[in-house]
Design a protein around this motif. Structure first.
Motif, mmCIF file in Angstrom:
data_model
loop_
_atom_site.group_PDB
_atom_site.id
_atom_site.type_symbol
_atom_site.label_atom_id
_atom_site.label_comp_id
_atom_site.label_asym_id
_atom_site.label_seq_id
_atom_site.Cartn_x
_atom_site.Cartn_y
_atom_site.Cartn_z
ATOM 1 N N ALA A 117 -13.743 35.691 22.208
ATOM 2 C CA ALA A 117 -12.792 35.074 22.928
ATOM 3 C C ALA A 117 -12.694 33.516 23.064
ATOM 4 O O ALA A 117 -13.573 32.877 23.819
ATOM 5 C CB ALA A 117 -12.636 35.612 24.366
ATOM 6 N N SER A 118 -11.917 32.882 22.221
ATOM 7 C CA SER A 118 -11.920 31.199 22.442
ATOM 8 C C SER A 118 -11.258 30.745 23.481
ATOM 9 O O SER A 118 -10.472 31.134 24.155
ATOM 10 C CB SER A 118 -11.150 30.870 20.987
ATOM 11 O OG SER A 118 -11.968 31.242 19.826
ATOM 12 N N ASP A 119 -11.439 29.301 23.892
ATOM 13 C CA ASP A 119 -11.054 28.748 24.751
ATOM 14 C C ASP A 119 -9.689 28.120 24.248
ATOM 15 O O ASP A 119 -9.722 26.926 24.092
ATOM 16 C CB ASP A 119 -11.880 27.646 25.574
ATOM 17 C CG ASP A 119 -11.215 26.962 26.765
ATOM 18 O OD1 ASP A 119 -10.231 27.314 27.209
ATOM 19 O OD2 ASP A 119 -11.932 26.424 27.477
ATOM 20 N N ILE A 120 -8.683 28.494 24.278
ATOM 21 C CA ILE A 120 -7.221 28.409 23.362
ATOM 22 C C ILE A 120 -6.693 27.204 24.277
ATOM 23 O O ILE A 120 -5.872 26.573 23.651
ATOM 24 C CB ILE A 120 -6.346 29.243 23.237
ATOM 25 C CG1 ILE A 120 -5.708 29.940 24.621
ATOM 26 C CG2 ILE A 120 -6.953 30.499 22.465
ATOM 27 C CD1 ILE A 120 -4.603 30.695 24.306
ATOM 28 N N LEU A 121 -7.030 26.668 25.090
ATOM 29 C CA LEU A 121 -6.466 25.839 26.207
ATOM 30 C C LEU A 121 -6.509 24.296 25.330
ATOM 31 O O LEU A 121 -5.846 23.565 25.675
ATOM 32 C CB LEU A 121 -7.426 25.631 27.489
ATOM 33 C CG LEU A 121 -6.562 24.826 28.684
ATOM 34 C CD1 LEU A 121 -5.283 25.543 28.939
ATOM 35 C CD2 LEU A 121 -7.299 24.765 29.695
ATOM 36 N N PHE A 122 -7.650 24.278 24.504
ATOM 37 C CA PHE A 122 -7.756 22.843 23.834
ATOM 38 C C PHE A 122 -7.552 23.142 22.169
ATOM 39 O O PHE A 122 -8.205 22.484 21.318
ATOM 40 C CB PHE A 122 -9.147 22.455 23.986
ATOM 41 C CG PHE A 122 -9.619 22.288 25.348
ATOM 42 C CD1 PHE A 122 -9.025 21.164 26.216
ATOM 43 C CD2 PHE A 122 -10.545 23.055 26.261
ATOM 44 C CE1 PHE A 122 -9.031 21.034 27.572
ATOM 45 C CE2 PHE A 122 -10.488 22.948 27.475
ATOM 46 C CZ PHE A 122 -10.039 21.956 28.257
ATOM 47 N N THR A 123 -6.972 24.142 21.931
ATOM 48 C CA THR A 123 -6.497 24.182 20.405
ATOM 49 C C THR A 123 -5.640 23.126 19.984
ATOM 50 O O THR A 123 -4.630 22.622 20.608
ATOM 51 C CB THR A 123 -5.533 25.674 20.359
ATOM 52 O OG1 THR A 123 -6.125 26.575 20.843
ATOM 53 C CG2 THR A 123 -5.275 25.735 18.681
ATOM 54 N N PRO A 124 -6.165 22.492 18.946
ATOM 55 C CA PRO A 124 -5.300 21.290 18.240
ATOM 56 C C PRO A 124 -4.015 21.706 17.815
ATOM 57 O O PRO A 124 -3.951 22.692 17.346
ATOM 58 C CB PRO A 124 -6.233 21.162 16.843
ATOM 59 C CG PRO A 124 -7.469 21.634 17.167
ATOM 60 C CD PRO A 124 -7.375 22.699 18.095
ATOM 61 N N ARG A 125 -3.073 20.550 17.887
ATOM 62 C CA ARG A 125 -1.757 21.101 17.796
ATOM 63 C C ARG A 125 -1.411 21.634 16.224
ATOM 64 O O ARG A 125 -0.676 22.420 15.847
ATOM 65 C CB ARG A 125 -0.878 19.785 17.849
ATOM 66 C CG ARG A 125 0.605 20.127 18.127
ATOM 67 C CD ARG A 125 1.334 18.599 18.583
ATOM 68 N NE ARG A 125 1.053 18.531 19.769
ATOM 69 C CZ ARG A 125 1.492 17.574 20.705
ATOM 70 N NH1 ARG A 125 2.264 16.626 19.963
ATOM 71 N NH2 ARG A 125 1.066 17.359 21.820
ATOM 72 N N ASP A 126 -2.184 20.759 15.432
ATOM 73 C CA ASP A 126 -1.947 21.150 13.937
ATOM 74 C C ASP A 126 -2.391 22.591 13.507
ATOM 75 O O ASP A 126 -1.908 23.229 12.612
ATOM 76 C CB ASP A 126 -3.168 20.011 13.044
ATOM 77 C CG ASP A 126 -2.571 18.574 13.236
ATOM 78 O OD1 ASP A 126 -1.331 18.531 13.333
ATOM 79 O OD2 ASP A 126 -3.308 17.799 12.741
#
Length: 247
Positions: A117-126
């Protein structure tokens, strides 16, 4: 705050839409852990890229492993075997393989947690834009091509498209998040016998996904695991309270 939350919320909206469609079909087929096995194989490919190639060829290796597991499941679905048991074996094969590969890495457990489970809070917009394009192309194939094929080719196309979806999703969100987004919305829509099952699954998935992102932000919790926890908790409660007793 709003700027930080916009990208993960956009991501969860996109993820729910593509995964809910696959989830409805998986429930109808009665092979619940298909997505989990494919996701685990995709994660195994990711682990091999991380452990042995310093993250080179990341996407190609991950996709290759996901497609290989999809091919095995498609072949198995055409044979007289206990399909769910076979899929379970693929799952534990992938899970154990990940642990073996990452055991040689000093940051092995951190990689393993991220794969789950990744921390998607900081997913790059690209990354969100790229995934949106991939999912849109998959949706187009499902709309135009999938209904026109039959037999083994139809099964192979379904599981291959699922593998392609899962490959992108595991990279962005992790194995457990993929599983809960596939199963929880579809299960709730089926349990309450919604006349518009797909729209209901969208709504429920968006509700717990966005709620989990906001909760994780305010209480400094791991976003991926919060999504998994809240989705599993709410869907379990709804299913138990809305289901009928066996006679």
């Amino acid at each position: 705050m709003i700027d930080i939350l916009l990208v993960p919320i956009a991501l969860i909206i996109i993820l729910v839409m593509i995964h809910a469609w696959f989830g409805m079909r998986i429930l109808k087929k009665g092979i619940i852990f298909t997505d989990l096995a494919i996701a685990q194989f995709a994660a195994l490919g990711s682990a091999i890229s991380l452990g042995y190639f310093h993250k080179e060829y990341f996407y190609s290796i991950t996709l290759s492993f996901a497609l290989f597991s999809a091919f095995l499941i498609a072949v198995a679905s055409q044979r007289k075997i206990k399909l769910e048991a076979f899929i379970g074996l693929l799952y534990v094969l992938g899970a154990s393989g990940i642990m073996m590969v990452l055991s040689h890495s000093a940051e092995g457990m951190e990689h393993f947690k991220s794969l789950l489970a990744s921390d998607i809070l900081f997913t790059p917009r690209d990354d969100v834009f790229k995934s949106a394009i991939i999912y849109a192309l998959i949706a187009l194939v499902l709309w135009k091509v999938y209904p026109r094929v039959s037999g083994f080719l139809k099964e192979l196309l379904f599981f291959s498209l699922l593998a392609l979806t899962v490959t992108s999703s595991v990279h962005l969100a992790g194995v457990l998040v993929v599983f809960v987004l596939l199963i929880a919305p579809a299960l709730v829509a089926t349990a309450i016998e919604s006349k518009r099952a797909l729209l209901t699954s969208f709504g429920f998935g968006w509700f717990f996904g966005i709620s989990a992102i906001i909760i994780s932000y305010y209480y400094d919790l791991p976003t991926g695991y919060t999504i998994v926890f809240l989705g599993a908790l709410l869907s379990s409660i709804i299913v138990l309270f809305t289901s009928k007793k066996r006679l």
